[in-house]
Design a protein around this motif. Structure first.
Motif, PDB file in Angstrom:
ATOM      1  N   LEU A 265      95.644  98.478 -63.240  1.00 46.42           N
ATOM      2  CA  LEU A 265      94.312  98.347 -63.811  1.00 46.42           C
ATOM      3  C   LEU A 265      93.388  97.621 -62.845  1.00 46.42           C
ATOM      4  CD1 LEU A 265      95.287  97.191 -67.414  1.00 46.42           C
ATOM      5  CD2 LEU A 265      94.141  99.341 -66.871  1.00 46.42           C
ATOM      6  N   ARG A 266      92.154  98.113 -62.748  1.00 51.50           N
ATOM      7  CA  ARG A 266      91.091  97.403 -62.067  1.00 51.50           C
ATOM      8  C   ARG A 266      90.368  96.549 -63.106  1.00 51.50           C
ATOM      9  NH1 ARG A 266      87.585 101.970 -59.615  1.00 51.50           N
ATOM     10  NH2 ARG A 266      86.341 100.187 -58.889  1.00 51.50           N
ATOM     11  N   ILE A 267      90.060  95.322 -62.771  1.00 53.74           N
ATOM     12  CA  ILE A 267      89.485  94.380 -63.726  1.00 53.74           C
ATOM     13  C   ILE A 267      87.970  94.417 -63.623  1.00 53.74           C
ATOM     14  CG2 ILE A 267      89.487  92.009 -64.539  1.00 53.74           C
ATOM     15  CD1 ILE A 267      92.197  93.495 -64.683  1.00 53.74           C
ATOM     16  N   GLY A 268      87.312  94.621 -64.762  1.00 56.53           N
ATOM     17  CA  GLY A 268      85.872  94.801 -64.778  1.00 56.53           C
ATOM     18  C   GLY A 268      85.120  93.695 -65.496  1.00 56.53           C
ATOM     19  N   VAL A 269      84.052  94.088 -66.160  1.00 56.40           N
ATOM     20  CA  VAL A 269      83.107  93.150 -66.774  1.00 56.40           C
ATOM     21  C   VAL A 269      83.769  92.362 -67.909  1.00 56.40           C
ATOM     22  CG1 VAL A 269      82.252  94.893 -68.402  1.00 56.40           C
ATOM     23  CG2 VAL A 269      80.803  92.967 -67.796  1.00 56.40           C
ATOM     24  N   THR A 270      83.375  91.105 -68.038  1.00 56.36           N
ATOM     25  CA  THR A 270      83.896  90.239 -69.097  1.00 56.36           C
ATOM     26  C   THR A 270      83.171  90.526 -70.413  1.00 56.36           C
ATOM     27  OG1 THR A 270      84.527  88.477 -67.575  1.00 56.36           O
ATOM     28  CG2 THR A 270      84.134  87.853 -69.864  1.00 56.36           C
ATOM     29  N   ILE A 271      83.944  90.717 -71.471  1.00 59.73           N
ATOM     30  CA  ILE A 271      83.389  90.931 -72.814  1.00 59.73           C
ATOM     31  C   ILE A 271      83.169  89.588 -73.499  1.00 59.73           C
ATOM     32  CG2 ILE A 271      83.765  92.032 -75.055  1.00 59.73           C
ATOM     33  CD1 ILE A 271      85.902  93.797 -73.505  1.00 59.73           C
ATOM     34  N   ALA A 272      84.191  88.755 -73.427  1.00 56.54           N
ATOM     35  CA  ALA A 272      84.175  87.402 -73.985  1.00 56.54           C
ATOM     36  C   ALA A 272      85.056  86.573 -73.069  1.00 56.54           C
ATOM     37  CB  ALA A 272      84.724  87.410 -75.422  1.00 56.54           C
ATOM     38  N   PRO A 273      84.943  85.242 -73.101  1.00 59.27           N
ATOM     39  CA  PRO A 273      85.785  84.438 -72.220  1.00 59.27           C
ATOM     40  C   PRO A 273      87.253  84.835 -72.321  1.00 59.27           C
ATOM     41  CG  PRO A 273      84.161  83.046 -73.262  1.00 59.27           C
ATOM     42  CD  PRO A 273      84.029  84.411 -73.904  1.00 59.27           C
ATOM     43  N   GLY A 274      87.813  85.266 -71.179  1.00 59.56           N
ATOM     44  CA  GLY A 274      89.222  85.633 -71.140  1.00 59.56           C
ATOM     45  C   GLY A 274      89.529  87.068 -71.480  1.00 59.56           C
TER      46      GLY A 274
END
Length: 425
Positions: free
Chosen positions: A382-391
């Motif tokens: 997985l490529r890690i993208g935009v944060t939705i909520a902390p963590g």
């Protein structure tokens, strides 16, 4: 996928899937180009500043958790990782047998270290440590909803005591007198603890600034163990040492369109509230009954029969989330482990059927559920993208347009499901 020729700086061993995305989100937020792999692959790690290995080792037998964790670190070390980060939950989910203590002890020996910290604090999500006691919001851990956790009930908030019961290493306290006074004070206190024979120090942290001080002081340790909060400060510490050039676009993975669904297996208090908000908003939802006489694949077929006509109109929720009393009733009927595994298999079958029906955006609540869903969808990286909520970030499968938000049961505001989907509309 964008790559970098820079050497791998950080290797993270995470004890569950949502914990892996949690810490990866913090690293990306601070500018580290981060890739998450599920399990230990046969091929070499992808090029990145940080690689996170997502295991499913939180609640398995301690010896097996140790074996898997060592295998993950050996793979990361072979790729040149400078530091090992053992990531566990911000509520320190464990039992008197482990697995945090045994894994920490094994990794400390494998990395050649003689001292490390233990710090699950994450103030942004209400997890703070003071005098070695873990608070969830304004409550001691032992008074929070975690005391009812079906697999790892946390009935003692004193982390020094909890961890000492799990390891032969001497456990001590790195108090707020040091962590609140900056990195140099932390270094001095760590040296004193080492001289006293302490090998693992539970570190107080009540503010993000405490975590930044800890990160700067601990960046040269072979091993750190923590929740995801410590990851906020490590990239800056690496940058001052010339190991990293932070990238402001580290989380740019692009949007994924298509149909969307929420799958919820967590029974935490936070997820119960999130499911209830979805229901209160009169959004479409279908409840899994683990005690249904039908087989697991038949239940998944029924879920798809219900969801199919509704997907074109918007996201749907399929959930097994239940109150503590309902969970106990199911566990009494099926057994604790069997009940959890049955729900995971149902959600896995449901995820495959929804994907076949065109769903390309999945929000999944619960660490075990997230592991089951990603495995069912054949996602290995997985490529890690935009944060939705902390963590909690959006992630994108490396090999296809498939977006996943893998949420720890305890994380997110009550409107998390809807907010997550708005970010991937």
């Amino acid at each position: 996928m964008a790559t970098t020729q820079r050497p791998l700086t950080l290797g993270v061993v995470a004890d569950d899937f949502t914990g892996a995305t949690d810490v990866a989100s913090m690293l990306v937020r601070a500018g580290m180009r981060t890739v998450l792999v599920i399990g230990v692959p046969a091929e070499p790690p992808p090029q990145a500043d940080a690689v996170v290995v997502a295991l499913k080792s939180r609640t398995i037998a301690p010896a097996e958790a140790v074996a898997q964790s060592l295998a993950a670190w050996d793979w990361l070390r072979a790729a040149g990782a400078r530091q090992c980060y053992f990531k566990y939950c911000s509520t320190f989910d464990s039992t008197p047998q482990g697995n945090i203590g045994p894994v920490t002890q094994a990794l400390l020996a494998r990395t050649g270290g003689d001292f490390t910290i233990a710090c699950p604090a994450f103030p942004e999500n209400g997890r703070t440590i003071y005098r070695g006691h873990l608070f969830v919001g304004d409550q001691l851990l032992s008074e929070s909803g975690m005391r009812h956790h079906p697999l790892t009930p946390m009935t003692d908030a004193n982390l020094v005591r909890v961890l000492q019961a799990q390891t032969q290493l001497r456990v001590g306290l790195l108090g707020h007198e040091a962590t609140g006074a900056g990195a140099e004070a932390v270094r001095e206190r760590m040296a004193a603890l080492r001289a006293e024979g302490v090998a693992v120090a539970v570190a107080d942290a009540v503010r993000n600034e405490d975590l930044l001080a800890l990160a700067e002081a601990c960046a040269d340790l072979p091993l750190v163990t923590a929740g995801s909060g410590l990851a906020l400060g490590l990239p800056a510490a690496y940058a001052t040492r010339g190991w990293l050039q932070p990238d402001a676009a580290a989380g740019d993975t692009g949007a994924v369109g298509g149909l969307a669904a929420v799958l919820s297996g967590s029974c935490s208090a936070a997820t119960n509230a999130q499911v209830q908000r979805w229901l209160d908003d009169r959004r479409p939802a279908w409840r899994i009954d683990p005690l249904a006489a039908a087989g697991e694949e038949a239940i998944a077929d029924a879920a798809l029969d219900w969801a199919g006509p509704r997907l074109a109109d918007g996201p749907v929720l399929v959930y097994a989330t239940a109150s503590p009393d309902e969970v106990r009733r199911v566990q009494q009927a099926l057994g604790v482990q069997q009940a959890g595994e049955r729900v995971e298999r149902i959600l896995a079958h449901t995820a495959r059927r929804l994907h076949d029906a065109g769903v390309r955006r999945f929000v999944v609540a619960g660490g075990e559920s997230s592991g089951a869903v990603t495995a069912a969808l054949g996602v290995g990286q997985l490529r890690i993208g935009v944060t939705i909520a902390p963590g909690v970030p959006w992630c994108r499968a490396a090999d296809r347009p498939l977006a996943l938000a893998l949420k720890s049961g305890n994380f997110g505001t009550v409107d998390f499901f809807a907010r997550a989907l708005e970010l991937q509309a």
